[in-house]
Design a protein around this motif. Structure first.
Motif, short mmCIF file in Angstrom:
data_model
loop_
_atom_site.label_atom_id
_atom_site.label_comp_id
_atom_site.label_asym_id
_atom_site.label_seq_id
_atom_site.Cartn_x
_atom_site.Cartn_y
_atom_site.Cartn_z
N LEU A 128 33.38 38.17 46.88
CA LEU A 128 32.75 37.08 46.14
C LEU A 128 32.05 36.11 47.10
CD1 LEU A 128 35.56 36.45 43.52
CD2 LEU A 128 33.28 37.35 43.06
N ALA A 129 32.69 35.84 48.23
CA ALA A 129 32.06 34.96 49.21
C ALA A 129 30.76 35.56 49.72
CB ALA A 129 33.02 34.69 50.37
N ALA A 130 30.75 36.89 49.91
CA ALA A 130 29.53 37.57 50.38
C ALA A 130 28.41 37.46 49.36
CB ALA A 130 29.83 39.04 50.68
N GLY A 131 28.78 37.35 48.07
CA GLY A 131 27.78 37.23 47.01
C GLY A 131 27.39 35.79 46.71
N GLY A 132 27.95 34.86 47.46
CA GLY A 132 27.60 33.46 47.27
C GLY A 132 28.44 32.74 46.25
N TYR A 133 29.58 33.31 45.86
CA TYR A 133 30.46 32.68 44.87
C TYR A 133 31.58 31.97 45.60
CZ TYR A 133 27.90 35.58 41.60
OH TYR A 133 26.90 36.17 40.87
N SER A 134 31.43 30.67 45.80
CA SER A 134 32.40 29.90 46.56
C SER A 134 33.59 29.51 45.67
CB SER A 134 31.74 28.64 47.13
OG SER A 134 31.15 27.88 46.08
N ALA A 135 34.60 28.90 46.30
CA ALA A 135 35.85 28.59 45.60
C ALA A 135 35.68 27.49 44.56
CB ALA A 135 36.93 28.19 46.61
N ASP A 136 34.53 26.82 44.52
CA ASP A 136 34.30 25.86 43.44
C ASP A 136 33.92 26.55 42.14
OD1 ASP A 136 31.81 26.66 44.39
OD2 ASP A 136 30.84 24.80 43.76
#
Length: 490
Positions: A281-289
């Protein structure tokens, strides 16, 4: 000779637990579903429509909180077989994949939207027929499929009008929880089920309340005593470590979860899967917010086998007593690797999500993202009932130009009633052609939206200065109607 008794008239009432949906409600739902379908389609999912009726055998025992397969569903016997209305869209998917697996691509990615039926006790906001909107990937055990569903869910919420910062997709893993229960020494299914139900109350009673319910019990808000599960301090320790592992970053949460599962191999495998999902998810730009690892997510006793997730709306609304509260969950799902196996005898991995359509619509209404009233058709009034052909010709021209329109088909004697009808239909424009207009080759167009605004806001002098009625040549009817509609849309 005795007179035949008159048959009593049927009562015009909606059956208990069901409701009717009118034009603006259906239009709002369809608009939202179209936006959702566009996101699913963009992700490569194909639409699937299954039968509303399944065999009870195919539906199985997966209806939540129901022990017998034909309880909780609307079922009937036909030719020695029991049939039932589907209670969700996942069980039919399992049957479809098992039935057509040789003709379907693997993995098979599908989305489905439609009504489902549950023969349960209705209550406020709880109906026996409601809409679901699902997306599933069948045939892939790769956690990338789970990560993709979470990303797609976040994109879907934003596409329908829930802006970033007003939602969060929370992710957990049943393997982690199973590992924690293993470390706690819980073996019996009944005891495990009681613990899972208790953990699921975390949002309502908090960590201290869960701890009390896991041990000796607690008093609820009404003062009634609720018996506890009866676990020892050693048994509750790993469970509470698990429940309080949520930290300010996904990385730290994963570290705390790894400690909570101790030496459990299945628990460690679950933590590793969560780490992979977070990295993808981080690689796809989906941060923890937007998407966050959260141990408090507990779904589907005995149903889910791996990652589980929920979409929660975090903005505040006001309840019926005027108190502020968060809107809550509108979607959920996870990995269920045993469902297709019922048909094939072989494990077929699957993961998916289901959106609560009515809840999401209610959320959009609370945020002002849904028009309270649907725009009605242009109404062509009838000034001379002997000239219906002229009025039908006008309506045909408007419709052929892509403009929603209708001829007034009530009693045309009272023109005021025609205008009341147009108002009730929320019509944007009324078309008027009396004998004088016909003779001069013109029509009158009344801008009803502007007229309502003038009536609400203007003084008498302003009312006299401004006009919402236009006279145009009959041949310019379509062009002028389109111009007025465009001005109303601005």
């Amino acid at each position: 000779m005795a007179k035949d008794k008159k048959q009593p008239r049927p009562k015009a009432v909606t059956p208990k637990g069901f409701r009717d949906y009118f034009g603006s409600e259906v239009a709002a739902r369809n608009t939202m579903l179209d936006k959702i379908a566009a996101v699913y389609h963009r992700y490569g999912f194909d639409v699937l429509e299954t039968s509303a009726v399944e065999t009870v055998e195919a539906l199985g025992k997966f209806l939540p909180d129901v022990d017998r397969p034909n309880e909780g569903v609307f079922a009937w016997e036909e030719d020695s077989d029991w049939l039932a209305l589907r209670y969700d869209l996942t069980a039919p998917l399992a049957r479809v994949f098992a039935q057509h697996r040789n003709d379907l691509p693997t993995p098979y990615r599908r989305y489905a939207m439609g009504p489902v039926w549950r023969n349960e006790k209705p209550g406020p906001g709880r109906f026996r027929q409601f809409y679901q909107c699902d997306a599933d990937t069948v045939g892939s055990g790769n956690v990338a499929a789970d990560a993709e569903i979470c990303a797609m869910l976040a994109d879907t919420l934003e596409a329908v009008g829930i802006e970033r910062g007003h939602y969060v997709v929370r992710v957990n893993n049943r393997k982690v929880l199973n590992g924690v229960l293993e470390v706690a020494g819980l073996e019996g299914e009944d005891q495990r089920a009681n613990v899972l139900r208790t953990i699921d109350k975390l949002d309502k009673v908090g960590p201290s309340g869960v701890l009390s319910l896991l041990t000796n019990g607690r008093l609820d808000a009404s003062g009634a005593f609720i018996d506890g599960v009866g676990l020892s301090e050693d048994q509750t320790a790993p469970i509470m470590k698990f429940l309080t592992a949520k930290s300010h970053t996904n990385e730290h949460t994963l570290e705390l979860l790894l400690r909570a599962v101790g030496g459990s191999q299945v628990g460690a495998a679950g933590v590793d899967e969560l780490a992979q999902i977070a990295d993808l998810l981080a690689a796809g730009g989906y941060s923890a917010d937007r998407i966050v690892i959260d141990p408090s997510v507990v779904r589907g006793l005995g149903y889910y086998t791996g990652p589980v997730y929920e979409a929660e709306l975090t903005f505040e609304i006001t309840d019926e007593k005027g108190r502020p509260r968060q809107f809550g969950s509108v979607a959920g799902g996870g990995r269920y690797d045993d469902l297709v196996k019922r048909f094939t005898g072989q494990e077929v991995p699957a993961t998916g999500v289901s959106i609560g359509v009515d809840r999401l619509l209610a959320a959009l209404a609370a945020k002002g993202r849904i028009d309270a009233q649907q725009a009605g058709p242009v109404v062509v009034t009838v000034m001379d009932r002997d000239r219906m052909a002229d009025y039908q010709a006008m309506v045909a021209e408007l419709r052929n130009a892509g403009i929603r329109a209708e001829v007034y088909l009530g009693n045309p004697k009272n023109f005021g009633n025609q205008m009341k009808y147009a108002d009730n239909r929320n019509s944007p424009i009324a078309v008027i052609e009396g004998g004088d207009e016909k003779e001069r080759g013109v029509v009158q167009l009344k801008d009803l939206i502007l007229g309502a605004q003038i009536a609400e806001n203007a003084t008498l002098e302003e009312w006299q200065e401004r006009t919402n009625q236009y006279e145009v040549a009959r041949g310019d009817l379509v062009e002028k109607v389109r111009e007025i509609l465009e001005s109303q849309a601005r």
